[in-house]
Design a protein around this motif. Structure first.
Motif, PDB file in Angstrom:
ATOM      1  N   UNK A  55      -0.175   9.341   0.047  1.00 23.30           N
ATOM      2  CA  UNK A  55       0.189   8.687   1.296  1.00 23.30           C
ATOM      3  C   UNK A  55       1.425   7.818   1.117  1.00 23.30           C
ATOM      4  N   UNK A  56       2.165   7.643   2.213  1.00 19.94           N
ATOM      5  CA  UNK A  56       3.402   6.868   2.167  1.00 19.94           C
ATOM      6  C   UNK A  56       3.173   5.432   1.700  1.00 19.94           C
ATOM      7  N   UNK A  57       2.014   4.873   1.998  1.00 21.86           N
ATOM      8  CA  UNK A  57       1.739   3.503   1.564  1.00 21.86           C
ATOM      9  C   UNK A  57       1.675   3.412   0.039  1.00 21.86           C
ATOM     10  N   UNK A  58       1.152   4.453  -0.604  1.00 15.91           N
ATOM     11  CA  UNK A  58       1.135   4.486  -2.065  1.00 15.91           C
ATOM     12  C   UNK A  58       2.540   4.597  -2.631  1.00 15.91           C
ATOM     13  N   UNK A  59       3.368   5.426  -1.997  1.00 21.71           N
ATOM     14  CA  UNK A  59       4.762   5.551  -2.415  1.00 21.71           C
ATOM     15  C   UNK A  59       5.465   4.205  -2.255  1.00 21.71           C
ATOM     16  N   UNK A  60       5.184   3.509  -1.149  1.00 20.75           N
ATOM     17  CA  UNK A  60       5.812   2.210  -0.902  1.00 20.75           C
ATOM     18  C   UNK A  60       5.435   1.196  -1.973  1.00 20.75           C
ATOM     19  N   UNK A  61       4.181   1.217  -2.424  1.00 21.59           N
ATOM     20  CA  UNK A  61       3.761   0.278  -3.460  1.00 21.59           C
ATOM     21  C   UNK A  61       4.432   0.602  -4.791  1.00 21.59           C
ATOM     22  N   UNK A  62       4.544   1.866  -5.110  1.00 17.35           N
ATOM     23  CA  UNK A  62       5.258   2.266  -6.331  1.00 17.35           C
ATOM     24  C   UNK A  62       6.723   1.847  -6.264  1.00 17.35           C
ATOM     25  N   UNK A  63       7.342   2.026  -5.096  1.00 16.87           N
ATOM     26  CA  UNK A  63       8.734   1.630  -4.928  1.00 16.87           C
ATOM     27  C   UNK A  63       8.890   0.109  -5.053  1.00 16.87           C
ATOM     28  N   UNK A  64       7.899  -0.618  -4.577  1.00 20.19           N
ATOM     29  CA  UNK A  64       7.945  -2.073  -4.709  1.00 20.19           C
ATOM     30  C   UNK A  64       7.912  -2.483  -6.179  1.00 20.19           C
ATOM     31  N   UNK A  65       7.038  -1.854  -6.971  1.00 21.55           N
ATOM     32  CA  UNK A  65       7.005  -2.139  -8.404  1.00 21.55           C
ATOM     33  C   UNK A  65       8.368  -1.865  -9.037  1.00 21.55           C
ATOM     34  N   UNK A  66       8.995  -0.772  -8.597  1.00 18.52           N
ATOM     35  CA  UNK A  66      10.295  -0.407  -9.134  1.00 18.52           C
ATOM     36  C   UNK A  66      11.357  -1.428  -8.723  1.00 18.52           C
ATOM     37  N   UNK A  67      11.356  -1.789  -7.450  1.00 15.62           N
ATOM     38  CA  UNK A  67      12.365  -2.710  -6.937  1.00 15.62           C
ATOM     39  C   UNK A  67      12.270  -4.086  -7.584  1.00 15.62           C
ATOM     40  N   UNK A  68      11.034  -4.522  -7.827  1.00 15.49           N
ATOM     41  CA  UNK A  68      10.819  -5.846  -8.408  1.00 15.49           C
ATOM     42  C   UNK A  68      10.802  -5.834  -9.931  1.00 15.49           C
ATOM     43  N   UNK A  69      10.986  -4.642 -10.508  1.00 17.21           N
ATOM     44  CA  UNK A  69      10.999  -4.506 -11.968  1.00 17.21           C
ATOM     45  C   UNK A  69       9.741  -5.121 -12.592  1.00 17.21           C
ATOM     46  N   UNK A 150      -3.732   1.009  -1.895  1.00 15.19           N
ATOM     47  CA  UNK A 150      -2.752   1.532  -0.942  1.00 15.19           C
ATOM     48  C   UNK A 150      -3.456   2.399   0.091  1.00 15.19           C
ATOM     49  N   UNK A 151      -3.131   2.130   1.354  1.00 14.34           N
ATOM     50  CA  UNK A 151      -3.701   2.852   2.496  1.00 14.34           C
ATOM     51  C   UNK A 151      -5.223   2.826   2.468  1.00 14.34           C
ATOM     52  N   UNK A 152      -5.779   1.657   2.257  1.00 14.67           N
ATOM     53  CA  UNK A 152      -7.233   1.499   2.230  1.00 14.67           C
ATOM     54  C   UNK A 152      -7.817   1.236   3.616  1.00 14.67           C
ATOM     55  N   UNK A 153      -6.973   0.943   4.594  1.00 10.97           N
ATOM     56  CA  UNK A 153      -7.474   0.487   5.892  1.00 10.97           C
ATOM     57  C   UNK A 153      -7.349   1.571   6.961  1.00 10.97           C
ATOM     58  N   UNK A 154      -7.754   2.787   6.601  1.00 10.57           N
ATOM     59  CA  UNK A 154      -7.664   3.898   7.536  1.00 10.57           C
ATOM     60  C   UNK A 154      -8.830   3.938   8.517  1.00 10.57           C
ATOM     61  N   UNK A 155      -9.938   3.233   8.214  1.00  9.25           N
ATOM     62  CA  UNK A 155     -11.104   3.233   9.110  1.00  9.25           C
ATOM     63  C   UNK A 155     -11.758   1.856   9.112  1.00  9.25           C
ATOM     64  N   UNK A 156     -11.983   1.309  10.302  1.00  9.47           N
ATOM     65  CA  UNK A 156     -12.581  -0.024  10.428  1.00  9.47           C
ATOM     66  C   UNK A 156     -14.025  -0.060   9.934  1.00  9.47           C
ATOM     67  N   UNK A 157     -14.641   1.101   9.779  1.00  3.19           N
ATOM     68  CA  UNK A 157     -16.022   1.165   9.289  1.00  3.19           C
ATOM     69  C   UNK A 157     -16.145   0.512   7.916  1.00  3.19           C
ATOM     70  N   UNK A 158     -15.075   0.584   7.124  1.00  3.15           N
ATOM     71  CA  UNK A 158     -15.133   0.119   5.739  1.00  3.15           C
ATOM     72  C   UNK A 158     -14.542  -1.271   5.532  1.00  3.15           C
ATOM     73  N   UNK A 159     -14.077  -1.924   6.580  1.00  2.00           N
ATOM     74  CA  UNK A 159     -13.336  -3.166   6.396  1.00  2.00           C
ATOM     75  C   UNK A 159     -14.170  -4.276   5.772  1.00  2.00           C
ATOM     76  N   UNK A 160     -15.372  -4.479   6.256  1.00  2.00           N
ATOM     77  CA  UNK A 160     -16.197  -5.558   5.704  1.00  2.00           C
ATOM     78  C   UNK A 160     -16.582  -5.274   4.257  1.00  2.00           C
TER      79      UNK A 160
END
Length: 231
Positions: A55-69, A150-160
């Motif tokens: 998912x794109x959210x996982x890619x975004x987190x990897x890119x953040x690690x890269x950007x922040x070294x 990453x992308x853990x909030x796809x369904x409100x059923x699991x939020x709590x």
């Protein structure tokens, strides 16, 4: 990123003890982060649901690690909802001791990707375990330096259940990185802006406006009684 589709045999050392068929149809995607070329296989024939995608959210987190070294050398991490394992695998390549978790039927896919991307001499720093949020989180310690998701909030059923798990696993010094894509109709924006701040100090550290993805860095506010957490 390049993609290939092929039939693969999973009966190597990472999966030989699994009681599943050894023949799978696999999509393999290649990614590059922090100087590492990751080959991420996705099992598209085993009904893995949302876990059969990068998912794109996982890619975004990897890119953040890269950007922040970011360097995780010597740090203890746990990833929730690992899916393909791309985020946890990168964290291990960046020096971390990483536990990757997901539902039991997802673990073979994670183990395969670990075997494909992590040198044998480093695999002792990775652990793959089943974890159902809100149910068996107490089987894990709470001495992690980092919690990833990453992308853990796809369904409100699991939020709590997710909040209860995060709150248990974190200690006051744990840094939590959550990368989330906001989707209409699932309450994900309210989860981050209203519910999470009741239990965590939340800071936006990165945002991809074109994809409506936000990366948060969070710390636990306090350790209250169990009934203080959402049911």
């Amino acid at each position: 990123m390049t993609t290939a589709t092929y039939q693969e045999n999973f009966s190597d050392e990472a999966t030989k003890d699994r009681n599943q068929s050894s023949s799978y149809y696999i999509n393999q995607d290649n990614y590059e982060f922090c100087g590492y070329n990751l080959k991420i296989a996705r099992n598209t024939s085993a009904n893995l649901g949302v876990s059969a995608y990068v998912w794109d959210a996982g890619i975004a987190l990897c890119r953040y690690f890269e950007k922040e070294n970011i360097n995780f050398t010597g740090k203890k991490l746990i990833e929730l909802g690992s899916g393909t394992g791309i985020v946890g695998i990168l964290a291990a390549l960046l020096g971390g001791n990483v536990t990757l978790t997901d539902q039991p039927n997802i673990l073979q896919q994670i183990e395969y990707n670990i075997s494909a991307n992590i040198p044998s001499a480093c695999r002792h720093r990775l652990n793959v375990r089943p974890l159902t949020w809100g149910e068996d989180h107490t089987n894990f310690p709470n001495d992690y330096d980092f919690i990833l998701g990453s992308d853990l909030v796809y369904s409100s059923v699991y939020y709590s259940s997710l909040i209860r798990t995060l709150h248990y696993l974190a200690n006051p010094d744990t840094a939590i990185y959550l990368s989330s894509a906001f989707r209409k109709g699932n309450g994900s924006l309210s989860f981050h802006e209203v519910l999470l701040p009741e239990y965590f100090d939340c800071l936006v550290v990165d945002r991809l406006a074109d994809k409506d993805i936000t990366v948060y860095k969070m710390t636990r506010l306090g350790r209250g009684p169990e009934d203080w957490l959402p049911a």
